[in-house]
Design an enzyme around this catalytic site. Structure first.
Site, PDB file in Angstrom:
ATOM      1  N   GLU A   1      31.290  32.473  32.366  1.00 52.25           N
ATOM      2  CA  GLU A   1      32.706  31.980  31.696  1.00 52.25           C
ATOM      3  C   GLU A   1      33.495  31.754  33.372  1.00 52.25           C
ATOM      4  O   GLU A   1      33.329  32.321  34.310  1.00 52.25           O
ATOM      5  CB  GLU A   1      33.333  32.876  31.089  1.00 52.25           C
ATOM      6  N   ASP A   2      35.077  30.801  32.944  1.00 49.41           N
ATOM      7  CA  ASP A   2      35.626  30.743  33.593  1.00 49.41           C
ATOM      8  C   ASP A   2      36.414  31.774  33.434  1.00 49.41           C
ATOM      9  O   ASP A   2      36.650  32.257  35.075  1.00 49.41           O
ATOM     10  CB  ASP A   2      36.219  29.092  33.268  1.00 49.41           C
TER      11      ASP A   2
ATOM     12  N   ASP B   1      40.677  35.859  29.416  1.00 45.51           N
ATOM     13  CA  ASP B   1      42.280  35.316  29.067  1.00 45.51           C
ATOM     14  C   ASP B   1      42.030  36.505  28.029  1.00 45.51           C
ATOM     15  O   ASP B   1      42.613  37.381  28.332  1.00 45.51           O
ATOM     16  CB  ASP B   1      42.344  34.207  28.788  1.00 45.51           C
TER      17      ASP B   1
ATOM     18  N   PHE C   1      49.480  31.129  33.999  1.00 46.24           N
ATOM     19  CA  PHE C   1      48.070  29.716  33.397  1.00 46.24           C
ATOM     20  C   PHE C   1      48.037  29.118  34.868  1.00 46.24           C
ATOM     21  O   PHE C   1      49.026  28.666  36.109  1.00 46.24           O
ATOM     22  CB  PHE C   1      49.583  28.667  32.607  1.00 46.24           C
TER      23      PHE C   1
ATOM     24  N   ARG D   1      40.619  19.693  36.385  1.00 42.36           N
ATOM     25  CA  ARG D   1      39.179  20.240  36.190  1.00 42.36           C
ATOM     26  C   ARG D   1      39.344  20.190  37.499  1.00 42.36           C
ATOM     27  O   ARG D   1      38.467  20.252  37.712  1.00 42.36           O
ATOM     28  CB  ARG D   1      38.653  19.877  34.753  1.00 42.36           C
TER      29      ARG D   1
HETATM   30  P1  IMP Z   1      40.695  33.711  26.154  1.00 42.58           P
HETATM   31  O1  IMP Z   1      39.923  33.604  24.753  1.00 42.58           O
HETATM   32  O2  IMP Z   1      41.757  33.794  25.358  1.00 42.58           O
HETATM   33  O3  IMP Z   1      39.822  34.768  26.419  1.00 42.58           O
HETATM   34  O4  IMP Z   1      40.258  32.288  26.505  1.00 42.58           O
HETATM   35  C1  IMP Z   1      39.247  31.872  27.429  1.00 42.58           C
HETATM   36  C2  IMP Z   1      39.557  30.270  27.718  1.00 42.58           C
HETATM   37  O5  IMP Z   1      40.940  29.484  27.597  1.00 42.58           O
HETATM   38  C3  IMP Z   1      38.700  30.088  28.862  1.00 42.58           C
HETATM   39  O6  IMP Z   1      37.444  29.535  28.491  1.00 42.58           O
HETATM   40  C4  IMP Z   1      39.941  28.759  29.555  1.00 42.58           C
HETATM   41  O7  IMP Z   1      38.946  27.246  29.111  1.00 42.58           O
HETATM   42  C5  IMP Z   1      41.016  28.790  28.747  1.00 42.58           C
HETATM   43  N1  IMP Z   1      41.896  29.200  29.647  1.00 42.58           N
HETATM   44  C6  IMP Z   1      43.068  30.468  29.193  1.00 42.58           C
HETATM   45  N2  IMP Z   1      43.494  31.434  30.748  1.00 42.58           N
HETATM   46  C7  IMP Z   1      43.920  29.777  30.742  1.00 42.58           C
HETATM   47  C8  IMP Z   1      44.186  29.210  31.978  1.00 42.58           C
HETATM   48  O8  IMP Z   1      45.117  29.680  32.637  1.00 42.58           O
HETATM   49  N3  IMP Z   1      44.108  27.720  32.104  1.00 42.58           N
HETATM   50  C9  IMP Z   1      43.630  27.425  32.125  1.00 42.58           C
HETATM   51  N4  IMP Z   1      42.483  27.980  30.664  1.00 42.58           N
HETATM   52  C10 IMP Z   1      42.298  29.133  30.584  1.00 42.58           C
END
Ligand code: IMP
Length: 176
Positions: A98-99, A102, A151, A164
């Protein structure tokens, strides 16, 4: 859209050093083994392509498309599958790449989806984690950098589809 003010946060050199370390760790774990490396689209494509080149094991590549942000800056909490794995992972070692984690909702969804397919093992890895933003418990096996709840864009991460292609990670200063 592409004129946001960006503050460089993690440099290309820092990212590449971390990828090398993570690659060495995963090589120790999987050398001589067959591994399915799963790229979570779209955000992890750049990290993933660097990471798989840094792992010395018998790797096959799979792609799992999910969308959760729908172009904004806060998580919707809903995970939509846009592309499922093309091959079964039953009985295989899976590394899920995963990238960023959050709220943790996407990673938990992905873990559940992979585990329901009965892999031999599941190793989770995220380049970035925002510990203050977690809404659910989300255990990760490997994390590149823990960052504050800001962010960020670049190195695969986007804001409304843009940024990206930056080779480094930046904090967004001014949302319009
Ligand atoms: P989560 O489900 O809230 O953990 O979100 C995960 C996804 O939200 C990641 O795979 C990203 O695609 C996106 N995301 C969360 N934080 C950021 C950020 O700071 N910048 C860009 N994309 C984010």
């Amino acid at each position: 859209m592409t004129n946001l003010s960006l503050k460089p946060y993690i440099s290309e050199e820092q990212i590449q050093q971390k990828v090398k370390e993570l690659g060495q760790t995963l090589t120790k774990k999987f050398k001589g083994e067959k591994v399915v490396a799963v790229c979570v689209l779209k955000g992890s494509f750049m990290f993933y392509s660097d990471l798989v080149r840094a792992i010395d094991a018998d790797i096959t590549c799979e792609f799992f498309g999910v969308a959760s942000y729908h172009g904004g800056t806060s998580s919707s909490g809903e995970v939509k599958v846009t592309l499922d794995l093309a091959s079964p992972v039953e009985g295989k070692h899976v590394v899920l790449v995963e990238d960023i984690v959050d709220t943790g909702l996407t990673m938990n969804y992905l873990k559940g989806s992979i585990l329901s397919r009965n892999p031999k093992s599941l190793t989770t890895i995220a380049l970035l984690e925002k510990p203050e933003a977690l809404k659910v418990e989300c255990q990760l096996d490997h994390v590149g950098f823990k960052i504050p709840n800001d962010f960020v864009v670049g190195y695969g991460l986007d804001y409304q589809g843009y940024y990206r292609n930056l080779p480094y990670i930046a904090q967004v200063q001014n949302f319009q």
